[in-house]
Motif scaffolding. Structure first.
Motif, PDB file in Angstrom:
ATOM      1  N   SER A   1       0.884  -1.281   0.151  1.00  0.00           N
ATOM      2  CA  SER A   1       0.048   0.020  -0.006  1.00  0.00           C
ATOM      3  C   SER A   1       0.800   1.200   0.100  1.00  0.00           C
ATOM      4  CB  SER A   1      -0.703  -0.103   1.247  1.00  0.00           C
ATOM      5  OG  SER A   1      -0.133  -0.050   2.433  1.00  0.00           O
TER       6      SER A   1
ATOM      7  N   THR B   1       0.780   5.557   0.804  1.00  0.00           N
ATOM      8  CA  THR B   1      -0.037   6.705   1.087  1.00  0.00           C
ATOM      9  C   THR B   1       0.619   7.934   0.808  1.00  0.00           C
ATOM     10  OG1 THR B   1       0.862   6.627   3.358  1.00  0.00           O
ATOM     11  CG2 THR B   1      -1.332   5.425   2.853  1.00  0.00           C
TER      12      THR B   1
ATOM     13  N   TRP C   1      -3.039   7.576   9.687  1.00  0.00           N
ATOM     14  CA  TRP C   1      -3.469   6.216   8.990  1.00  0.00           C
ATOM     15  C   TRP C   1      -3.456   5.120   9.984  1.00  0.00           C
ATOM     16  CZ3 TRP C   1      -6.234   5.638   4.657  1.00  0.00           C
ATOM     17  CH2 TRP C   1      -5.954   6.581   3.656  1.00  0.00           C
TER      18      TRP C   1
ATOM     19  N   PHE D   1      -0.229   0.367   6.559  1.00  0.00           N
ATOM     20  CA  PHE D   1      -0.012   1.817   6.029  1.00  0.00           C
ATOM     21  C   PHE D   1       1.426   2.307   6.344  1.00  0.00           C
ATOM     22  CE2 PHE D   1      -4.932   1.839   6.152  1.00  0.00           C
ATOM     23  CZ  PHE D   1      -5.026   1.375   4.940  1.00  0.00           C
TER      24      PHE D   1
ATOM     25  N   VAL E   1      -5.501   5.726  -1.141  1.00  0.00           N
ATOM     26  CA  VAL E   1      -4.466   4.729  -0.955  1.00  0.00           C
ATOM     27  C   VAL E   1      -4.099   3.897  -2.451  1.00  0.00           C
ATOM     28  CG1 VAL E   1      -3.645   2.613   0.295  1.00  0.00           C
ATOM     29  CG2 VAL E   1      -4.908   4.500   1.444  1.00  0.00           C
TER      30      VAL E   1
END
Length: 215
Positions: free
Chosen positions: A112, A114, A129, A156, A208
């Motif tokens: 992921s 961000t 997050w 995250f 995301v």
């Protein structure tokens, strides 16, 4: 001499230009127990593929532009009191999404990314997050050909400017990965923050991006 060479060359060209026949065997005279054989060679070429679905998709070989949104609305009486808030949205509703990936080139990493904590756009107004919890579970029903399991969510990145998170590795069997599952997102609501709408747009760090990488 030149004419003889030319004729000989043409004769050889004609010999090599003869049509290619399938293999055959002719046996004559044939008697009891005689055999004739013929062979064929087969080749199958399989392309290497990679697919990732998080949320809505029209098919397991589709490239779609739909981006699901998950929204949390905290009741006024529960702001910052650690009451876990369920989401609205996702292809499975209630803040849950389908996760499905497959590839045929070996192990696959899933991550992921961000771009920083959720923000209202005003300096100092942020939700990290770490306040978004992700529960992994199998889907309610299994798709034929897939392993239905709780796929570990790639954690995250909690940094001030975001970035890649913590990789989840999907292990292949005979170089093939075909797995699916469900992720359900919740807002933990343990922080007392200023009123406002956090995230919701790319500019407010609300997106995301998930990436599957063939290893």
């Amino acid at each position: 001499m030149k004419k003889h060479l030319l004729v000989s060359a043409l004769s050889l060209a004609g010999l090599f230009a003869a049509p290619a026949w399938a293999e055959s065997t002719y046996t004559s005279p044939a008697t009891t127990g005689s055999t004739a054989t013929a062979r064929l060679d087969f080749t199958v070429t399989i392309p290497q593929v990679l697919f990732l679905r998080v949320g809505t998709s029209s098919g397991n070989a589709a490239t779609d532009g739909t981006i699901d949104g998950i929204t949390y609305t905290v009741p006024a009486a529960n702001v910052g009191d650690a009451s876990v808030i369920a989401g609205v949205g996702g292809d499975l509703t209630a803040g849950a999404v389908t996760v499905r990936t497959y590839g045929n080139g070996g192990n696959i990493s899933l991550n992921s990314t961000t771009t920083g904590p959720l923000t209202t756009g005003t300096a100092g107004e942020v939700i990290p997050w770490s306040q978004i919890s992700v529960a992994a579970a199998p889907l309610a029903s299994t798709t034929t050909g897939f392993t239905n399991a709780a796929i570990t969510h790639p954690a995250f990145n909690l940094g001030a400017t975001g970035g890649a998170g913590t990789v989840t590795t999907l292990t292949a069997t005979n170089k093939v990965v075909r797995v699916e599952g469900k992720w359900t997102y919740s807002y933990l609501n343990t922080n007392s923050v200023a009123a406002g709408t956090y995230g919701g747009t790319v500019a407010k760090n609300g997106r995301v991006t998930y990436t599957a990488t063939q290893l």
